[in-house]
Write a protein that holds these residues in place. Structure first.
Motif, PDB file in Angstrom:
ATOM      1  N   ALA A   1       0.837  -1.209   0.000  1.00 59.20           N
ATOM      2  CA  ALA A   1       0.000   0.000   0.000  1.00 59.20           C
ATOM      3  C   ALA A   1       0.865   1.249   0.000  1.00 59.20           C
ATOM      4  O   ALA A   1       0.583   2.210  -0.728  1.00 59.20           O
ATOM      5  N   LEU A   2       1.938   1.243   0.785  1.00 57.35           N
ATOM      6  CA  LEU A   2       2.819   2.404   0.851  1.00 57.35           C
ATOM      7  C   LEU A   2       3.568   2.593  -0.465  1.00 57.35           C
ATOM      8  O   LEU A   2       3.676   3.710  -0.976  1.00 57.35           O
ATOM      9  N   ASP A   3       4.054   1.498  -1.040  1.00 60.82           N
ATOM     10  CA  ASP A   3       4.751   1.583  -2.330  1.00 60.82           C
ATOM     11  C   ASP A   3       3.844   2.153  -3.414  1.00 60.82           C
ATOM     12  O   ASP A   3       4.290   2.917  -4.268  1.00 60.82           O
ATOM     13  N   ARG A   4       2.585   1.785  -3.396  1.00 58.17           N
ATOM     14  CA  ARG A   4       1.637   2.228  -4.435  1.00 58.17           C
ATOM     15  C   ARG A   4       1.042   3.605  -4.159  1.00 58.17           C
ATOM     16  O   ARG A   4       0.333   4.135  -4.998  1.00 58.17           O
ATOM     17  N   SER A   5       1.318   4.153  -2.982  1.00 60.57           N
ATOM     18  CA  SER A   5       0.702   5.432  -2.626  1.00 60.57           C
ATOM     19  C   SER A   5       1.373   6.617  -3.292  1.00 60.57           C
ATOM     20  O   SER A   5       0.754   7.663  -3.460  1.00 60.57           O
ATOM     21  N   GLY A   6       2.659   6.488  -3.640  1.00 58.71           N
ATOM     22  CA  GLY A   6       3.378   7.625  -4.205  1.00 58.71           C
ATOM     23  C   GLY A   6       3.640   8.698  -3.165  1.00 58.71           C
ATOM     24  O   GLY A   6       3.851   9.856  -3.508  1.00 58.71           O
ATOM     25  N   LEU A   7       3.635   8.320  -1.878  1.00 59.37           N
ATOM     26  CA  LEU A   7       3.849   9.282  -0.800  1.00 59.37           C
ATOM     27  C   LEU A   7       5.208   9.954  -0.960  1.00 59.37           C
ATOM     28  O   LEU A   7       6.240   9.285  -1.070  1.00 59.37           O
ATOM     29  N   ALA A   8       5.201  11.279  -0.990  1.00 62.43           N
ATOM     30  CA  ALA A   8       6.433  12.042  -1.170  1.00 62.43           C
ATOM     31  C   ALA A   8       7.421  11.721  -0.061  1.00 62.43           C
ATOM     32  O   ALA A   8       7.055  11.654   1.114  1.00 62.43           O
TER      33      ALA A   8
END
Length: 169
Positions: free
Chosen positions: A127-134
């Motif tokens: 989920a974190l990898d796919r979030s694109g979180l800066a």
């Protein structure tokens, strides 16, 4: 000559699965069956000896992102669209995953360590990898722990605070 006597096989005792196990089973059932209703899905689970209510199945379908699609003859069935690895997961999805699975957040320099229940770290990492979180360079997941590598321009403490907030910690 007489037939060999075999002991009758006992029916599988109904059992309640943990949410990830049940949702995995739901995914398999939707892939293998034309499921037209939540009641049918409850029955399919029951046939495998898995206890689940309609309300539980409804939440599972929502969590899995299941949709109804029209198939031949005009019938609608549940399906789970594939989420390509390059597709961005919405923040609401990330927040839901973190609130359900992340139990502890720690940091050191440009690393953030997230703890989850056993067997759940990969769910959070994906989920974190796919979030694109800066600021997130990438993740490495084990069984119940994942390491988040943070960009040099972002302090690990700041990212840890942001991720803890997403988890409601």
């Amino acid at each position: 000559m007489t037939e060999p006597v075999t002991a009758p096989t006992a029916p599988t005792a109904p059992r309640t699965l943990a949410k990830p196990q049940r949702q995995h089973r739901v995914t398999l059932l939707l892939a293998d069956n034309a499921v037209t209703s939540q009641a049918q899905l409850v029955d399919l689970l029951a046939a495998e000896g898995i206890v689940a209510t309609q309300a539980t199945v409804s939440r599972d379908l929502e969590d899995l992102g299941a949709i109804k699609v029209r198939v031949g003859g005009g019938e609608t069935v549940y399906a789970i669209p594939e989420l390509p690895s390059e597709q961005r997961a919405p923040e609401a999805h990330l927040r839901r995953v973190f609130s359900e699975w992340v139990v502890e957040v720690a940091h050191s320099a440009n690393l953030v360590v997230l703890r989850t229940p056993p067997g759940s770290a990969h769910v959070v990492a994906s989920a974190l990898d796919r979030s694109g979180l800066a600021g997130v360079v990438g993740t490495v997941a084990g069984d119940d722990t994942l390491i988040v590598v943070v960009a040099e321009s972002v302090a690990g403490a700041d990212m840890a605070a942001e991720l803890a907030e997403l988890a409601g910690l």
